[in-house]
Design a protein around this motif. Structure first.
Motif: not given
Length: 510
Positions: A276-292
């Motif tokens: 598994x991969x971890x990235x800290x210092x990475x805030x999420x700005x938004x979550x969007x849905x698209x065709x993919x």
């Protein structure tokens, strides 16, 4: 009459208006661990518990509403580490996300829920990326009291029997007690990490009338097939707690204690060892849905989730989901003494952690270095370190007057969240790429958070329907919930304090 925790929350809504020892490791190895940065694809080290805490600056980013305090640190100094961070060898930063990535599952939040879900999904063969806005352990999962108690948030055995069929109550209780505790042991054994796990727990009655409530809860647990708890009187209690303020207790062999930051780091260690991969210092700005699929947007890049997204961010869930939040945040506090002037065994001969039954719960346990960890309070606004220290020192003197002049070396604040129903809010969206979430722990749920992480993974892989069981409970929306706590919580606590003066035998704990 006993006011159970679910009814307490409903009444509240009405009242408010809605390891190996590091000493054995060579210095070069410790230095290498301290300087390590965990790039993608490299397993994080297992947590290393030190023989005792040592004063050091914190490497964990903090929510600006909370703080760490150390007695030898001045306001001009860097923020000190809390006791948990100070009692572990240094650990890596993972670095922020840089560029776009595609994976099966994105986990938002590096606490116990996110880490457990990520680990179990990685074990199931999924490509998982976990992002954390600060550092692993900056939030409640690395700052809580470390007490392990059965139940689901504030729902205990009686509440489950009151609201569910006997069969469903038994299944939910087992999930939130035996299965949750056994999972911690299984994970630490399977992945080879230490987290100071100890077994057994005490709930001590501060009023003689509270003994009836403890008996009722023990009886409810027996109806659900759980015989792990027995009721003891004040004289037998002296074998476990050398304090004269209690009238008896429930002795629970299924609970316990843990070093929560070591547990969290152990889960992340296991997750990265699974690829598994971890990235800290990475805030999420938004979550969007698209065709993919679903796009998780961060300042450094976009994560494309092909199969699922999991939110493990407590009250910040409202940032990503439509509608009003279903939780109200509140603040709670923990402190740790310097090494005690007497052996900790003179206070807690059986080395079991303790909760009490007063409105504003005390909880405490012995920790490494002959120290006492002591926590309590739940407030709508963040108290200052001075006010917290004065409060907790007074409580320590009340519980253990034989200490005469107790001192504190560490203290810190944290943020938890409560639902009006008192049970954890778990959801799964019906989108093609589902979004899972769970929040509303009410200050209770270290082991259950880890268990729900497994339930999310099991639901996604079709292994069982445990997570569906958790989504059946309805939760009332709370408009402007972030602003409600500072007003509602003091009002509710004040009203309940007056009620307890009129009838102190009624038991309700915040």
């Amino acid at each position: 009459m006993t006011l159970n925790r679910r009814n307490f929350m409903l009444k509240s809504a009405a009242l408010s208006g809605a390891s190996a020892c590091a000493a054995l490791l060579p210095a070069p190895l410790l230095a290498r661990i301290a300087d390590l940065t965990g790039p993608a694809g490299q397993a994080a080290p297992a947590p290393v518990l030190l023989p005792d805490a040592h004063q050091t600056a914190s490497r964990l980013g903090l929510d600006p509403r909370i703080w760490n305090w150390h007695r030898d640190t001045s306001p001009a100094d860097p923020a000190p580490a809390n006791y948990y961070e100070a009692s572990l060898a240094a650990w890596p930063d993972f670095g922020p996300l840089a560029g776009d990535r595609t994976c099966d599952v994105v986990i938002v939040g590096g606490g116990l829920l996110g880490a457990s879900t990520a680990l179990h999904m990685a074990e199931a063969g999924l490509d998982v990326i976990l992002v954390e806005k600060d550092h692993i352990g900056s939030g409640a999962s690395g700052r809580n009291g470390g007490q392990l108690t059965p139940g689901l948030a504030r729902w205990e055995a009686e509440t489950m029997l009151d609201n569910l069929s006997a069969e469903d109550a038994q299944k939910l209780w087992r999930f939130a007690s035996v299965e949750a505790m056994e999972l911690l042991d299984a994970l630490s054994a399977r992945h080879g990490f230490e987290c100071d796990r100890k077994h057994g727990h005490i709930t001590a009655a501060v009023h003689a009338g509270h003994m009836g409530a403890l008996v009722q809860n023990a009886d409810a647990r027996r109806r659900l097939g759980d015989r792990a708890v027995r009721i003891i009187g004040p004289h037998e209690l002296q074998e476990y707690v050398r304090s004269d303020i209690y009238h008896g207790a429930a002795l629970d062999s299924s609970g316990g204690q843990v070093h929560p930051l070591a547990l969290l780091r152990g889960l992340i260690h296991a997750f990265t060892a699974q690829g598994g991969t971890v990235h800290d210092g990475t805030p999420v700005e938004k979550i969007e849905t698209d065709s993919a699929g679903t796009r998780v947007v961060t300042p450094g890049g976009v994560l494309h989730a092909r199969k699922a997204v999991v939110l493990g961010v407590h009250s910040a869930t409202g940032q990503f989901l439509p509608g009003s939040s279903t939780t109200v945040p509140f603040y709670t506090y923990v402190a740790v003494t310097p090494p005690l002037p007497v052996p900790a065994a003179e206070l807690l001969p059986a080395d079991l952690p303790v909760y009490d039954t007063q409105l504003q719960i005390d909880y405490y346990r012995a920790v490494r270095g002959n120290r006492l960890l002591f926590g309590g309070q739940g407030t709508g606004n963040s108290w200052s370190s001075r006010d917290v220290n004065n409060y907790l020192l007074e409580r320590i003197r009340t519980v253990f007057p034989q200490l005469e002049s107790p001192e504190l070396e560490y203290s810190w604040g944290g943020i938890s969240d409560i639902t009006l129903s008192g049970v954890t809010d778990c959801r799964k969206s019906d989108a093609a790429v589902p979004v899972y979430m769970a929040h509303g722990w009410s200050g209770h749920g270290v082991a259950q958070t880890v268990r729900i992480g497994k339930a999310i993974s099991d639901d996604f892989t079709g292994r069982n329907h445990d997570f569906a069981m958790l989504t059946r409970f309805e939760h009332a929306p709370i408009p402007m919930s972030d602003y409600l706590g500072p007003v509602a919580i003091p009002l509710v606590k004040g009203a309940l304090s007056l009620k307890s003066l009129v009838n102190p035998a009624d038991m309700v704990s915040f």
